[in-house]
Design a protein around this motif. Structure first.
Motif, short mmCIF file in Angstrom:
data_model
loop_
_atom_site.label_atom_id
_atom_site.label_comp_id
_atom_site.label_asym_id
_atom_site.label_seq_id
_atom_site.Cartn_x
_atom_site.Cartn_y
_atom_site.Cartn_z
N HIS A 1 9.43 5.26 7.83
CA HIS A 1 8.65 4.08 7.43
C HIS A 1 8.07 4.22 6.20
O HIS A 1 7.08 5.02 5.87
CB HIS A 1 7.71 3.66 8.41
CG HIS A 1 8.14 3.64 9.82
ND1 HIS A 1 8.83 2.67 10.33
CD2 HIS A 1 8.20 4.74 10.61
CE1 HIS A 1 9.36 2.93 11.49
NE2 HIS A 1 8.88 4.01 11.89
N ARG A 2 8.17 3.06 5.14
CA ARG A 2 7.53 3.27 3.85
C ARG A 2 6.42 2.25 3.56
O ARG A 2 6.59 1.14 4.33
CB ARG A 2 8.79 2.72 2.80
CG ARG A 2 8.30 2.92 1.35
CD ARG A 2 9.70 2.29 0.41
NE ARG A 2 9.05 2.39 -0.94
CZ ARG A 2 9.96 2.35 -1.78
NH1 ARG A 2 11.02 2.72 -1.83
NH2 ARG A 2 9.39 2.49 -3.28
N LEU A 3 5.59 3.00 3.03
CA LEU A 3 4.43 2.19 2.62
C LEU A 3 4.06 2.41 1.06
O LEU A 3 4.05 3.43 0.52
CB LEU A 3 3.20 2.87 3.35
CG LEU A 3 3.03 2.82 4.74
CD1 LEU A 3 2.04 3.17 5.48
CD2 LEU A 3 2.89 1.21 5.45
N ASP A 4 4.06 1.22 0.31
CA ASP A 4 3.91 1.22 -1.00
C ASP A 4 2.41 1.04 -1.42
O ASP A 4 1.79 0.51 -0.68
CB ASP A 4 4.75 0.18 -1.66
CG ASP A 4 6.33 0.28 -1.53
OD1 ASP A 4 6.41 1.39 -1.81
OD2 ASP A 4 6.92 -0.73 -1.44
N ASN A 5 2.10 1.55 -2.62
CA ASN A 5 0.59 1.24 -3.26
C ASN A 5 -0.50 1.93 -2.23
O ASN A 5 -1.39 1.02 -2.10
CB ASN A 5 0.36 -0.01 -3.62
CG ASN A 5 1.39 -0.67 -4.55
OD1 ASN A 5 1.73 0.08 -5.27
ND2 ASN A 5 1.69 -1.83 -4.45
N VAL B 1 4.46 12.15 0.97
CA VAL B 1 4.05 11.25 -0.12
C VAL B 1 4.50 11.65 -1.48
O VAL B 1 4.95 12.66 -2.12
CB VAL B 1 2.25 11.83 -0.41
CG1 VAL B 1 1.83 11.18 -1.46
CG2 VAL B 1 1.51 11.50 1.09
N ASP B 2 5.03 10.50 -2.12
CA ASP B 2 5.50 10.66 -3.41
C ASP B 2 4.28 10.14 -4.47
O ASP B 2 4.16 8.90 -4.71
CB ASP B 2 6.90 9.79 -3.32
CG ASP B 2 7.45 9.74 -4.93
OD1 ASP B 2 7.38 10.54 -5.66
OD2 ASP B 2 8.63 9.10 -4.86
N GLU C 1 8.57 15.16 -7.06
CA GLU C 1 8.47 15.89 -5.66
C GLU C 1 7.82 14.95 -4.47
O GLU C 1 7.26 14.13 -4.60
CB GLU C 1 7.62 17.12 -5.90
CG GLU C 1 7.97 18.02 -6.81
CD GLU C 1 7.24 19.42 -6.92
OE1 GLU C 1 6.31 19.39 -6.22
OE2 GLU C 1 7.23 20.07 -8.10
N ILE C 2 8.33 15.37 -3.35
CA ILE C 2 7.87 14.98 -2.18
C ILE C 2 6.96 15.88 -1.46
O ILE C 2 7.33 17.10 -1.37
CB ILE C 2 9.09 14.63 -1.26
CG1 ILE C 2 9.92 13.36 -1.83
CG2 ILE C 2 8.47 13.94 0.11
CD1 ILE C 2 9.22 12.15 -2.05
N VAL D 1 4.16 6.15 0.43
CA VAL D 1 4.02 7.17 1.47
C VAL D 1 4.83 6.62 2.32
O VAL D 1 5.43 5.53 2.71
CB VAL D 1 2.47 6.86 2.15
CG1 VAL D 1 2.73 7.68 3.43
CG2 VAL D 1 1.62 7.43 1.18
N TYR D 2 5.56 7.84 3.05
CA TYR D 2 6.75 7.55 4.03
C TYR D 2 6.18 8.46 5.19
O TYR D 2 5.44 9.49 5.08
CB TYR D 2 8.23 8.23 3.59
CG TYR D 2 8.64 7.68 2.58
CD1 TYR D 2 9.66 6.41 2.55
CD2 TYR D 2 8.26 8.12 1.29
CE1 TYR D 2 10.08 6.00 1.30
CE2 TYR D 2 8.93 7.70 -0.04
CZ TYR D 2 9.86 6.50 0.16
OH TYR D 2 10.29 6.23 -1.06
N TRP D 3 6.34 7.72 6.39
CA TRP D 3 5.85 8.51 7.61
C TRP D 3 7.17 8.63 8.54
O TRP D 3 7.72 7.57 8.84
CB TRP D 3 4.72 8.36 7.96
CG TRP D 3 4.49 6.57 8.83
CD1 TRP D 3 4.25 5.50 8.01
CD2 TRP D 3 4.70 6.13 10.06
NE1 TRP D 3 4.38 4.35 8.71
CE2 TRP D 3 4.75 4.87 10.18
CE3 TRP D 3 5.08 6.84 11.19
CZ2 TRP D 3 4.69 4.06 11.26
CZ3 TRP D 3 5.49 6.09 12.33
CH2 TRP D 3 5.38 4.68 12.26
N VAL D 4 6.92 9.59 9.43
CA VAL D 4 7.87 9.62 10.68
C VAL D 4 7.41 10.07 11.93
O VAL D 4 6.49 11.02 11.81
CB VAL D 4 9.03 10.63 10.21
CG1 VAL D 4 10.02 10.97 11.50
CG2 VAL D 4 9.65 10.41 9.12
#
Length: 244
Positions: free
Chosen positions: A133-137, A189-190, A195-196, A233-236
């Motif tokens: 799931h992607r979260l911007d800003n 986190v990007d 890099e991730i 931010v991406y989270w699984v």
């Protein structure tokens, strides 16, 4: 009169001795009870730590199994694509085709080779991002386990313990708003640096709300120095849940 005074004095001395003895017994019992309570708390902490570590190992095995399946699927797709390309009818080179001239270089010489481990890591990372799931800003701040950051002194029973029950681990544990990111989720986190960065949602905080995460670091000075950043931010969810 003096005999009576002497008798009263002896009685007072006896009472004082009895009081001192009772006080000594009471202090001994209090010390024993405190020692028993501390031993019980230590046993509970050890049992909790063992259970937490066992759960972490189980989750790691499950996550590795899922990643292995994803990697196997991607490898199979690549193998099928290569096989299909190899079975295509070969084309006849023409005089204008540079391939008919021997330059002493093999096709692909201009493409740098990748190590198998690098390729595997890239495939795993791509698979994780594709299912995340992607979260911007997202606002990224930093904290440590000191009393100024967490409000718990070193002699507090829960000092350094996060909301998930895990011990706060610098550069791994991150506090989240559980209405946005669930506890236990893998957080990628990007920062835009190519890099991730990988963390784990272990904690919560009264000041951590909405699109805001708080990363645990090694010291209070480092937390102040790291300051505030903005990232994607991406989270699984390691438990396989959906977005809340």
């Amino acid at each position: 009169m003096s005999q009576r005074t002497e008798k009263i004095r002896r009685q007072v001395d006896q009472l004082r001795a009895d009081v001192d003895a009772l006080q000594a017994v009471w202090l001994a019992q209090k010390h024993h009870a405190a020692a028993e309570l501390e031993a019980s708390a230590e046993r509970a902490r050890q049992a909790h730590r063992i259970a937490r570590e066992a759960k972490a190992v189980a989750q790691a095995w499950r996550r590795n199994a899922i990643l292995a399946l994803i990697l196997a699927g991607l490898t199979g797709c690549v193998a099928l694509a290569i096989s299909a390309k190899a079975t295509e009818e070969p084309t006849t080179p023409t005089e204008d085709d540079p391939a008919v001239f021997d330059t002493g270089r093999l096709p692909g010489d201009d493409t740098p080779a990748q190590e198998p481990e690098e390729l595997e890591n890239e495939l795993i990372e791509a698979a994780l991002l594709a299912s995340a799931h992607r979260l911007d800003n997202v606002t990224v701040t930093h904290y440590c386990i000191c009393q100024r950051c967490c409000g718990k002194s070193p002699n507090h029973p829960a000092y350094g313990i996060t909301a998930s029950g895990r011990r706060a681990t610098p550069y791994i544990s991150v506090a989240v708003d559980t209405s946005v990111i669930p506890l236990g989720a893998d957080v990628l986190v990007d920062y835009g640096d190519g890099e991730i960065h990988y963390y784990r949602a272990d904690d919560t905080g009264s000041g951590v709300t909405d699109r805001h995460i708080d990363l645990c670091v090694g010291s209070h000075d480092e937390a102040l120095q790291m300051g505030r950043r903005t990232a994607t931010v991406y989270w699984v969810d390691s438990e396989g849940g959906e977005v809340i």
